[in-house]
Scaffold this active site. Structure first.
Site, PDB file in Angstrom:
ATOM      1  N   ASP A 119      -0.324   2.536   0.887  1.00 23.12           N
ATOM      2  CA  ASP A 119      -1.245   2.856  -0.179  1.00 23.12           C
ATOM      3  C   ASP A 119      -2.582   3.324   0.422  1.00 23.12           C
ATOM      4  OD1 ASP A 119      -1.596   2.507  -3.285  1.00 23.12           O
ATOM      5  OD2 ASP A 119      -3.339   1.482  -2.422  1.00 23.12           O
TER       6      ASP A 119
ATOM      7  N   HIS B 199       6.430   0.242  -5.731  1.00 21.26           N
ATOM      8  CA  HIS B 199       5.271   0.603  -4.912  1.00 21.26           C
ATOM      9  C   HIS B 199       5.014  -0.387  -3.784  1.00 21.26           C
ATOM     10  CE1 HIS B 199       1.394   2.211  -3.842  1.00 21.26           C
ATOM     11  NE2 HIS B 199       0.773   1.086  -4.175  1.00 21.26           N
TER      12      HIS B 199
END
Length: 294
Positions: free
Chosen positions: A104, A270
């Site tokens: 991320d 994610h």
């Protein structure tokens, strides 16, 4: 969560970086994402420490690292500034070259670290991201609806800061829990750390500055690369059930920015290091030790 690791706190040019170090072998720097801390690596770091010296650091503005005062251009929270912290941390720890993995926001820092210090990064792995500039360039309605925070957090201070501060735990729960796996990837211990971090108004402001920098000065730095591609091998892993898979051709976008790109989707969302730790540690081990005598 990090048995047999030791804490460190290292002063860089204009910040103090906190983290954990442990293990033996070639150095591997792990950089976390938003809105987390180095704790996100707790399921994979002990395994990887059997093969590498693991350095898991809090980015400036996050966790126990310092929160420098910002400026109008958001330069203190540019990925260049955050990457320089990490380069200086690795120098202080005695590692001139190292492997690098970021998830991320940490993946975006890792990209800039590899671009600005390319002779130091031996191999680069990124988890569930495509390059920032190209993601903004190729934004669709589906992406904007899924990654609404990319746009909302860039609003001028203190608008998002005040709204998050009104109920930080509710914001954290919504932000982390709206994916395909909900909150199931997160252990109670890790979640408590994330909650504690987001209760700090200075951390919330720094997180917003991270996103403001991404939509401004970071794009300028990307453009200034003038088409130069990363020379080191790059592994991209992303979640099969996440936004990257749904909205982008991840490998194609990374091939715009790097010469040697490989990777694929993993069966998760994610937060791969916490949802699919066995898959992540297997992929990282194979990639970083490929061609090595280790």
């Amino acid at each position: 969560m990090f048995d047999d690791f030791r804490r460190f706190r290292i002063a860089t040019s204009d910040a103090e970086i906190a983290g954990m170090i442990g293990g033996n072998g070639p150095p591997l720097l792990l950089l976390h994402g938003y809105p987390q801390t180095h704790v996100m690596w707790h399921k994979v770091a002990p395994f990887l420490a059997r093969h590498f010296t693991i350095i898991a650091a809090d980015l400036r503005g996050y966790g126990a690292s310092s929160k420098p005062v910002t400026d109008a251009a958001h330069n203190p929270y540019s990925k260049r500034s955050v990457a320089r912290d990490m380069a200086e941390v690795m120098t202080e720890l005695g590692h001139e070259t190292f492997f690098l993995c970021g998830h991320d926001r940490g993946g975006r820092v890792a990209h800039r670290l590899a671009a600005d210090h390319l002779h130091r990064v031996r191999k680069l792995a990124v988890l569930d991201i495509a390059p920032t500039r190209e993601m903004y360039r190729d934004t669709t309605l589906a992406f904007a609806r899924s990654y609404w925070h990319w746009f909302w957090l860039t609003l001028p201070a203190p608008i998002p800061e005040q709204m998050i501060g009104a109920d930080p735990e509710a914001f954290l729960t919504y932000k982390c829990g709206h994916g395909s796996a909900g909150l199931t990837p997160f252990t109670d211990q890790a979640w408590a750390v994330y909650e504690d971090a987001i209760r700090d108004p200075a951390t919330v402001h720094a997180m917003c500055e991270d996103y403001r920098a991404a939509a401004s000065i970071d794009l300028e730095h990307d453009d200034a690369d003038d088409g130069r591609k990363l020379p080191m091998p790059l592994l991209a892993l992303w979640g099969k059930h996440g936004t990257i898979e749904a909205c982008f051709d991840c490998l194609a976008l990374w091939r715009e920015r790097a010469e040697d790109v490989r990777g694929h989707a993993l069966a998760g969302g994610h937060y791969l290091a916490e949802e699919r730790p066995d898959d992540v540690q297997r992929e990282l081990l194979a990639f970083f030790l490929e061609g090595s005598e280790q």
